[in-house]
Design an enzyme around this catalytic site. Structure first.
Site, mmCIF file in Angstrom:
data_model
loop_
_atom_site.group_PDB
_atom_site.id
_atom_site.type_symbol
_atom_site.label_atom_id
_atom_site.label_comp_id
_atom_site.label_asym_id
_atom_site.label_seq_id
_atom_site.Cartn_x
_atom_site.Cartn_y
_atom_site.Cartn_z
ATOM 1 N N GLY A 1 -38.399 46.170 -21.104
ATOM 2 C CA GLY A 1 -38.399 45.038 -20.214
ATOM 3 C C GLY A 1 -38.236 45.451 -18.749
ATOM 4 O O GLY A 1 -37.445 44.731 -17.943
ATOM 5 N N TYR B 1 -32.876 30.281 -27.952
ATOM 6 C CA TYR B 1 -32.523 31.503 -27.063
ATOM 7 C C TYR B 1 -31.082 31.687 -27.152
ATOM 8 O O TYR B 1 -30.612 32.810 -27.216
ATOM 9 C CB TYR B 1 -33.050 31.019 -25.604
ATOM 10 C CG TYR B 1 -32.646 31.912 -24.768
ATOM 11 C CD1 TYR B 1 -33.363 33.145 -24.500
ATOM 12 C CD2 TYR B 1 -31.373 31.744 -23.800
ATOM 13 C CE1 TYR B 1 -33.054 34.012 -23.363
ATOM 14 C CE2 TYR B 1 -31.194 32.715 -22.825
ATOM 15 C CZ TYR B 1 -31.859 33.761 -22.469
ATOM 16 O OH TYR B 1 -31.780 34.522 -21.680
HETATM 17 P P1 NAD Z 1 -38.302 38.539 -16.453
HETATM 18 O O1 NAD Z 1 -39.130 37.433 -17.260
HETATM 19 O O2 NAD Z 1 -38.383 38.407 -15.139
HETATM 20 O O3 NAD Z 1 -38.735 39.999 -17.036
HETATM 21 C C1 NAD Z 1 -38.619 40.092 -18.406
HETATM 22 C C2 NAD Z 1 -39.213 41.410 -18.544
HETATM 23 O O4 NAD Z 1 -39.098 41.868 -19.947
HETATM 24 C C3 NAD Z 1 -40.599 41.770 -18.025
HETATM 25 O O5 NAD Z 1 -40.435 43.067 -17.749
HETATM 26 C C4 NAD Z 1 -41.302 41.911 -19.288
HETATM 27 O O6 NAD Z 1 -42.548 42.446 -19.428
HETATM 28 C C5 NAD Z 1 -40.555 42.329 -20.443
HETATM 29 N N1 NAD Z 1 -40.722 41.464 -21.888
HETATM 30 C C6 NAD Z 1 -40.790 40.385 -21.893
HETATM 31 N N2 NAD Z 1 -41.291 40.169 -23.214
HETATM 32 C C7 NAD Z 1 -41.334 41.292 -23.760
HETATM 33 C C8 NAD Z 1 -41.710 42.118 -25.028
HETATM 34 N N3 NAD Z 1 -41.989 41.147 -26.112
HETATM 35 N N4 NAD Z 1 -41.557 43.310 -25.374
HETATM 36 C C9 NAD Z 1 -41.510 44.238 -24.153
HETATM 37 N N5 NAD Z 1 -41.180 43.657 -22.880
HETATM 38 C C10 NAD Z 1 -41.072 42.277 -22.557
HETATM 39 O O7 NAD Z 1 -36.823 38.130 -17.122
HETATM 40 P P2 NAD Z 1 -35.385 38.515 -16.297
HETATM 41 O O8 NAD Z 1 -34.772 37.217 -15.840
HETATM 42 O O9 NAD Z 1 -35.333 39.593 -15.671
HETATM 43 O O10 NAD Z 1 -34.461 38.771 -17.857
HETATM 44 C C11 NAD Z 1 -34.318 40.160 -18.263
HETATM 45 C C12 NAD Z 1 -33.168 39.899 -19.449
HETATM 46 O O11 NAD Z 1 -32.103 39.139 -19.016
HETATM 47 C C13 NAD Z 1 -33.804 38.925 -20.501
HETATM 48 O O12 NAD Z 1 -33.410 39.460 -21.849
HETATM 49 C C14 NAD Z 1 -33.076 37.682 -20.301
HETATM 50 O O13 NAD Z 1 -32.943 36.652 -21.686
HETATM 51 C C15 NAD Z 1 -31.767 37.834 -19.599
HETATM 52 N N6 NAD Z 1 -31.125 36.854 -18.899
HETATM 53 C C16 NAD Z 1 -31.780 36.732 -17.748
HETATM 54 C C17 NAD Z 1 -31.288 35.601 -16.996
HETATM 55 C C18 NAD Z 1 -31.669 34.903 -15.837
HETATM 56 O O14 NAD Z 1 -31.147 33.769 -15.375
HETATM 57 N N7 NAD Z 1 -32.839 35.516 -15.222
HETATM 58 C C19 NAD Z 1 -29.828 35.052 -17.584
HETATM 59 C C20 NAD Z 1 -29.339 35.779 -18.608
HETATM 60 C C21 NAD Z 1 -30.020 36.443 -19.349
#
Ligand code: NAD
Length: 229
Positions: A7, A141
């Site tokens: 991702g 989640y």
């Molecule tokens: P985002 O949605 O901006 O980016 C997600 C990335 O994951 C993208 O590159 C997308 O292409 C990829 N992705 C999504 N589904 C996929 C799949 N099935 N296979 C391969 N790639 C996939 O998200 P983000 O906010 O950068 O989150 C990244 C990680 O951090 C996630 O695991 C999310 O749960 C975790 N997270 C985010 C937050 C927040 O507040 N943004 C908080 C806690 C945890």
């Protein structure tokens, strides 16, 4: 040194690509279906190899690892959220969240470990504060992210001393995942965070890099949450 970041086209994953690249790593990053984001990411970071591979697709993930000669760091970052009350979720929604978040981490670890055992390596799983404390209307989640924490702790014991395994548990981070909040909702959330603001993807990437680099840390879950929510 080579890092694989799942991702990697947006948000936290893209920030990890930037930082690992700056620290001298060769970086491969996966993504799912966001072609617009990958075009922008390729434009910004032409040195990174971006490969389309759904984290929950065993064949696609096997091919990604087959294309990598060696691996030092795996960052399991790909993840999806699902906001709903539990009674409104279909079983298919439950399965997709678990398959991508926990299943994706499982598959990547399964394929990474044989490449790491002889030369050593580090795995960093991107969990969430909700995996520690539980988030209302994000129960599945939260469950998937809690599972990633248990997975991290178990693997840290199983794979030591060759492979270190740690997790970050971000709080509210400014990414596309949180773009749906209204101004009012944002202010309400910020009011509950001791540091008074959302975190940045770069701040999470710094914690991921620390856990990948520090050779005497394993089995840990590092909160990157401004003090909690
Ligand atoms: P985002 O949605 O901006 O980016 C997600 C990335 O994951 C993208 O590159 C997308 O292409 C990829 N992705 C999504 N589904 C996929 C799949 N099935 N296979 C391969 N790639 C996939 O998200 P983000 O906010 O950068 O989150 C990244 C990680 O951090 C996630 O695991 C999310 O749960 C975790 N997270 C985010 C937050 C927040 O507040 N943004 C908080 C806690 C945890």
């Amino acid at each position: 040194m080579r890092a694989l970041i799942t991702g990697g086209t947006r948000g936290i994953g893209l920030a990890c690509c930037r930082l690992f690249l700056r620290m001298g790593y060769e970086v491969t990053a996966t993504y799912s279906s966001d072609e617009e984001a990958v075009r922008a990411a390729r434009g910004e970071l032409p040195e990174v190899t971006f490969v389309r591979a759904d984290a929950a697709d065993e064949g696609a993930m096997r091919r990604v690892f087959d294309g990598i000669p060696s691996l030092d760091v795996l960052v399991n970052n790909a993840g999806i959220d699902f906001f709903a009350q539990v009674q409104d979720m279909a079983y298919a929604d439950y399965r997709r969240v678990m398959d991508v978040n926990m299943g994706g981490a499982f598959l990547a670890v399964k394929f990474a470990v044989p490449r790491m055992l002889s030369r050593g390596g580090a795995i960093v799983n991107v969990s969430s504060i909700w995996g520690v404390t539980g988030g209302s209307c994000e129960s599945v989640y939260s469950a998937s992210k809690g599972a990633m924490i248990a997975f991290t702790k178990a693997l840290a014991k199983e794979l030591a001393p060759a492979v270190r395994v740690n997790a970050v548990a971000p709080g509210a981070i400014d990414t596309a995942m949180n773009a749906g909040y209204s101004e009012e909702e944002r202010r309400e959330i910020e009011g509950r965070i001791p540091l008074g603001r959302f975190g940045t993807p770069d701040e999470v990437a710094q914690a991921v890099y620390f856990l990948a680099a520090c050779r005497y840390v394993t089995g840990q879950v590092l909160g990157v949450d401004g003090g909690g929510i």
